[in-house]
Design an enzyme around this catalytic site. Structure first.
Site, short mmCIF file in Angstrom:
data_model
loop_
_atom_site.label_atom_id
_atom_site.label_comp_id
_atom_site.label_asym_id
_atom_site.label_seq_id
_atom_site.Cartn_x
_atom_site.Cartn_y
_atom_site.Cartn_z
N HIS A 35 -1.31 9.62 18.17
CA HIS A 35 -1.80 10.38 18.13
C HIS A 35 -0.59 11.84 18.33
CE1 HIS A 35 -4.23 14.06 19.46
NE2 HIS A 35 -3.40 14.08 20.59
N GLU A 54 3.09 -4.65 -5.43
CA GLU A 54 3.52 -4.62 -4.41
C GLU A 54 3.93 -6.24 -3.91
OE1 GLU A 54 0.88 -3.11 -1.28
OE2 GLU A 54 -0.83 -4.01 -2.04
N ASP A 70 5.20 -3.16 1.02
CA ASP A 70 4.93 -4.65 0.71
C ASP A 70 5.70 -5.15 0.03
OD1 ASP A 70 2.90 -5.59 2.68
OD2 ASP A 70 1.63 -4.24 1.42
C1 PEP Z 1 2.46 -0.36 0.48
O1 PEP Z 1 2.55 -1.56 0.50
O2 PEP Z 1 3.81 0.49 0.01
C2 PEP Z 1 1.70 0.68 0.75
C3 PEP Z 1 1.41 1.82 0.30
O3 PEP Z 1 0.33 -0.14 1.39
P1 PEP Z 1 0.03 -0.32 2.85
O4 PEP Z 1 1.20 0.41 3.47
O5 PEP Z 1 -1.23 0.39 3.21
O6 PEP Z 1 0.18 -1.61 2.95
MG MG Z 2 0.63 -2.57 0.79
#
Ligand code: PEP
Ligand code: MG
Length: 575
Positions: free
Chosen positions: A189, A431, A455
């Site tokens: 928050h 990813e 990721d």
């Molecule tokens: C990522 O993996 O870069 C992404 C945007 O997805 P999240 O952070 O929600 O896994």
């Molecule tokens: Mg991701």
């Protein structure tokens, strides 16, 4: 002089004295009652009063800091009316003859602890909300109102273990220079509020916060995530001049944010927003977003105790897509598992959840979960520019199977007489390294890619993104990650497909010149980063970015790349 560090949560530099926000704990006694009906009546009166206060808090926060920060008070109202919570409390009052204060406190605390145990940054922030709203209701039951906020009389940097929404609404915003908290992450928050107010914030500094005493002089650097306690004259001068430069750049960036992101030699890219819900729409539009590059649909599944229906999802996605008109909105299908858990979706415990049945793998194995979302998306995309994207794709087969389910849903909807989007673009997130390596083949079966560097970095470097000890290794600035990104962009472009990036890196000024030079078509970021990103892109040439990207790919480490960019593109140094 001493420095401590945490997570940078909102841009900018604050200089001023510390206001240590020390909230008095409420003392809850447990005792037996004789008249449960009278006890329940007290609870109903306290709840009504709490609702009324939350409405006032909503309005005040909306006026001060915008709708996104205010929305939390609506969510708190729902938490206080959660049927499961009410039933548990009622049982304790009626069956165990426990006083209402104790029943409410114990139930809310047990909910909060369950959420915290999931070890997810977003859900931990919601645990704070449950404690906040139950404390408010408890104070109403006990007739106490004490808050340290009233003591804030001079412009100060607010220092706290954690700030609840109720704490912050009482602070006189004219006297707040910035925020520093021991707990919380970028979705806490405090972080949302600080960004809404346009004030710098550093969160998650841990126990080091105890080094700060009330009234001590501080410098808070929201870009680097650093707090300097009792800065010496040299440090004060340096930060003051950086602060002045930042204000100037911020004003310039905001002034051009509704213009396109075109380099000085005419190369244009798209700048879009990452959002999680309907409340994010206005913030994104105000920031100059040219659409949504990542709508994280999992937020619709959190903060509730059962699956959202197809109809509810449809309404939600349609409202967002319609708000952007012709501009693209990319809806990402449910991405849970890994570090994101939804208590009411039964997911077997895994030794290695990041490598397990996560995201598209989970959806493909659970049609009852996946199909309502696909149906909602296909219906919502009728008459606007909604696109659909799938997370955690590892193989070409994943895409083919997903497309099969999608076509099945389309057929069913048509038979049922619904209007559906016939031309909806389908994309995937890149990813997983296998997807990056297979980008040539994958680009034949999709319309676009969006690279998820949060990721992609962790899987490429084999370094858990939630483990602070390996954060440096999991960085998207590793040359290995940039090399994969280059391969993905080149492969997609050879097949006439476009590539976006929606990991945190897309909004990092240090990364933007390299990504631009590698030919990235779309940058999707948190709305507050948009003005700065546009300003940077408009101040450099594509030709220079291409040269810089080429050199960066040949460097050896994350640090070498960062230092190189800071040197050759001084515009990235805004703080
Ligand atoms: C990522 O993996 O870069 C992404 C945007 O997805 P999240 O952070 O929600 O896994
Ligand atoms: Mg991701």
């Amino acid at each position: 002089m001493k420095s401590i560090s945490g997570i940078p949560a909102s841009y900018g530099i604050a200089i001023g004295s510390a206001f240590v926000f020390d909230r008095a704990e409420i003392v809850i006694e447990t005792y037996s009652i004789k008249d449960p009906a009278a006890e329940w009546k007290r609870f109903e009166e306290a709840r009504e009063k709490t609702h009324h206060q939350l409405d006032e808090a909503y309005q005040k926060t909306k006026d001060d800091c915008g709708e996104e920060a205010a929305e939390i008070f609506n969510a708190q109202k729902l938490m206080l009316e959660d049927p499961e919570l009410i039933n548990t409390v009622k049982n304790q009052v009626e069956k165990d003859l426990t006083n209402i204060e104790s029943a409410l406190y114990k139930t809310a605390e047990s909910y909060a602890q369950q959420l915290e145990a999931i070890n997810d940054e977003y859900l931990s922030a919601r645990a704070l909300d449950i404690r906040d709203v139950s404390s408010r209701c408890l104070r109403n039951l006990l007739g106490t109102t004490d808050s340290p906020a009233a003591a804030l009389k001079i412009p100060s940097i607010i220092v706290a273990r954690d700030l609840t929404p109720s704490d912050t609404v009482l602070l006189d915003k004219d006297f707040v220079l910035g925020f520093c908290t021991a707990e919380g992450g970028s979705t806490s928050h405090t972080a949302i509020l600080a960004r809404g107010l346009g004030l710098p914030a550093v969160v998650g500094v841990g126990t080091a916060i105890e080094d700060i005493q009330n009234g001590e002089e501080l410098v808070l650097d929201g870009d680097a995530g650093v707090i300097v306690i009792n800065p010496d004259q040299g440090a004060l001068e340096e930060f003051s001049s950086r602060q002045e430069k930042f204000y100037k750049l911020q004003a310039e960036a905001e002034a051009i944010t509704h213009q396109p992101a075109v380099t000085t030699d005419g190369h244009q890219v798209e700048i879009v927003a990452n959002i999680g819900n309907v409340e994010g729409v206005q913030t994104a539009l105000d920031a100059g977003a040219e659409g949504v590059g990542l709508l994280r649909s999992e937020f619709l599944y959190l903060e509730r105790s059962s699956l959202p229906s197809e109809e509810e999802q449809y309404q939600n996605y349609k409202t967002i897509a319609d708000a952007f008109g012709d501009k693209p909105v990319i809806l990402r299908s449910l991405d849970v598992g890994g570090d994101k858990d939804i208590p009411y979706i039964d997911m077997p415990a895994e030794t290695n959840p990041f490598l397990g049945v996560r995201a598209i793998r989970l959806c493909l194995s659970r049609p009852e979960l996946f199909k309502p979302q696909l149906r909602a998306a296909l219906r919502a995309g009728y008459g606007n520019n909604l696109k659909l994207m799938f997370p955690m794709v590892a193989t070409v087969d994943d895409v083919l199977k997903t497309r099969e389910v999608l076509e099945e849903c389309r057929g069913e909807l048509k038979n049922e007489g619904f209007d559906v989007a016939d031309e909806m673009d389908i994309g995937i997130m890149i990813e997983i390294p296998s997807a990056a390596i297979m980008a040539d083949q994958l680009s034949e079966v999709v319309d676009f890619f969006s690279i998820g560097t949060n990721d992609l970095s962790q899987y490429t470097l084999a370094a858990d993104r939630t483990n602070a000890q390996v954060a440096q290794i999991a960085s998207g600035f590793q040359p290995a990650v940039f090399r994969l990104i280059k391969g993905v962009i080149d492969a997609a472009h050879s097949n006439g497909k476009w590539v976006g990036l929606c990991g945190e890196m897309a909004g990092e000024l240090l990364a933007i010149p390299i990504l631009l030079g590698l030919g990235l078509d779309e940058f999707s970021m948190n709305p507050p980063a948009i003005p700065f990103a546009k300003q940077l892109i408009r101040s450099i040439s594509f030709k220079h970015a291409q040269q810089v990207a080429q050199t960066a790919l040949d460097l050896r480490s994350d640090t070498e790349i960062r230092e190189y960019i800071q040197k050759v593109i001084p515009e990235v140094n805004i703080g």
